[in-house]
Design an enzyme around this catalytic site. Sequence first.
Site, PDB file in Angstrom:
ATOM      1  N   GLN A  74      -4.392  -0.811   9.608  1.00 11.46           N
ATOM      2  CA  GLN A  74      -4.314  -2.170   9.056  1.00 11.46           C
ATOM      3  C   GLN A  74      -4.905  -3.181  10.045  1.00 11.46           C
ATOM      4  O   GLN A  74      -4.531  -3.210  11.219  1.00 11.46           O
ATOM      5  CB  GLN A  74      -2.845  -2.507   8.747  1.00 11.46           C
ATOM      6  CG  GLN A  74      -2.644  -3.852   8.092  1.00 11.46           C
ATOM      7  CD  GLN A  74      -3.273  -3.963   6.706  1.00 11.46           C
ATOM      8  OE1 GLN A  74      -3.195  -3.043   5.891  1.00 11.46           O
ATOM      9  NE2 GLN A  74      -3.918  -5.075   6.427  1.00 11.46           N
ATOM     10  N   LYS A  80       0.839  -1.197   0.000  1.00 12.63           N
ATOM     11  CA  LYS A  80       0.000   0.000   0.000  1.00 12.63           C
ATOM     12  C   LYS A  80       0.874   1.247   0.000  1.00 12.63           C
ATOM     13  O   LYS A  80       0.627   2.205  -0.737  1.00 12.63           O
ATOM     14  CB  LYS A  80      -0.925   0.004   1.228  1.00 12.63           C
ATOM     15  CG  LYS A  80      -2.048  -1.018   1.123  1.00 12.63           C
ATOM     16  CD  LYS A  80      -2.817  -1.187   2.437  1.00 12.63           C
ATOM     17  CE  LYS A  80      -3.884  -2.276   2.279  1.00 12.63           C
ATOM     18  NZ  LYS A  80      -4.607  -2.571   3.525  1.00 12.63           N
ATOM     19  N   ASP A  90     -10.585   3.466   4.228  1.00 17.83           N
ATOM     20  CA  ASP A  90     -11.118   2.130   3.948  1.00 17.83           C
ATOM     21  C   ASP A  90     -12.636   2.129   3.739  1.00 17.83           C
ATOM     22  O   ASP A  90     -13.191   1.122   3.310  1.00 17.83           O
ATOM     23  CB  ASP A  90     -10.783   1.175   5.114  1.00 17.83           C
ATOM     24  CG  ASP A  90      -9.468   0.450   4.882  1.00 17.83           C
ATOM     25  OD1 ASP A  90      -9.156   0.158   3.714  1.00 17.83           O
ATOM     26  OD2 ASP A  90      -8.772   0.179   5.872  1.00 17.83           O
TER      27      ASP A  90
END
Length: 294
Positions: A96, A52, A119
Site C-alpha cells: 500500500q 481491499k 498492482d
Amino acid sequence: MKIIDGKKIAEDLRVNLKKEITALKKRYSKVPGLAVVQVGNVAASSVYVKAKTKQAQDVGIRVFDHHLGEDTNEEMLLNLVSQLNKSEEVNGILVQLPLPKHINEEVILNSINPEKDADGFHPFNVGKLSIASSNDENLLIPCTPYGVLLMLKELNIGLVGKNAVIIGRSNIVGKPMLQLLIKESCTVTVAHSKTKNLEMLCKNADILVAAVGRPKMVKGSWIKKGAIVLDVGINRIIENRDGEDKNILVGDVDFNEAKESAFAITPVPGGVGPMTIACLLRNTIIAFKNSKKG
Ligand code: NAD
C-alpha cells in the site's frame, strides 16, 4: 444521459470472480492468495487496506495481512517482500502506497516478483502492457485505468477511432490509461500540468478521462455534446449543502455541469473508485492462473 454505476459494475465483476475462484478451488484444491502490506498508520491507507482485505476475502481469496510499524526500514521491508516472493501460498503482493518517506517506493515496488505484482506497477508489467496485443488476458494491469476501460466497454459503444483525452500522466493512472486506449484503437492525447489550451483539447474529446486531483477543474462547457466522461479524481472539499457546510468527495469534473452535455458520466463517489479494488482481485486471480501454466 447515463450515469455509469461503478458500484454495480464492480459488484457484477466480483460475482464472476467469486465463481471463477470456486472453479479454481475445485481444480487445484487451492485458492489464490494475496499479501497486503501496509507500513505505518496513514488513515486513508488503513481505509483502503481494510476495503481491499474485505473484498478479497468475500470473493474467496486468502489474504495475508502484514501491517508493519512506521519505524520499519527499507531493508526490513525488502526482506518481507523477498519472503512473499518465495511463498507458494502468495500469488499477489500489494504494498500500500504511500510508504513512509525514509523508504524508497521505487526500490520496494521493483523488488516485487513481476509475476506477483497485483498492482501492475512493476517495470516488467508496464513494458508488457505497452507491447501486448489487445486480446492478452494474462497481463497484470494497473487497476484504476483497467477499471475505467471495463466501464467504457460496459457502454457497448465502438471505441475504434474515437478521440480520447486523458488529463494526467501519472504512472498509476494516466500512462497506463494511454496504453489501454491505444490498444482499443482510440486516438489518444495525454494532457498534463504543462499542457496549453486544455479546454480546447477537451472540447474535441469523445472520451475524456480526468485524473488530476483538482476538484471540479473540468467545466461543463469543456465537454463535447455526447462525450463519455470518466472521472478518476477523488477530492475532499467543504461545500455548503442545504445551508450546512459539509465535508464531501468530488471528482476532477464538475459533475452537475458536465452531465448536461455528456452521453455518459461516472459519479464521484460510486464511479471509478469501486472498480479499482475489483480489478486488484482480478489481477490476483490472473497471477494465480499464470502460476499454474507451463
Ligand atoms: P498525480 O498527482 O500523480 O498526477 C496528477 C497529474 O495531473 C499529473 O500528471 C499532472 O501533470 C496533472 N496535472 C496537474 N495539474 C494539472 C492541470 N492544471 N492541468 C492538467 N493536468 C494537470 O495523481 P494520480 O495518482 O494520477 O491521481 C489523480 C487523481 O485520481 C487524484 O485525485 C487521486 O486521488 C485519484 N485516484 C483515484 C483512484 C481511484 O481508485 N478512483 C486511483 C488513483 C488515483
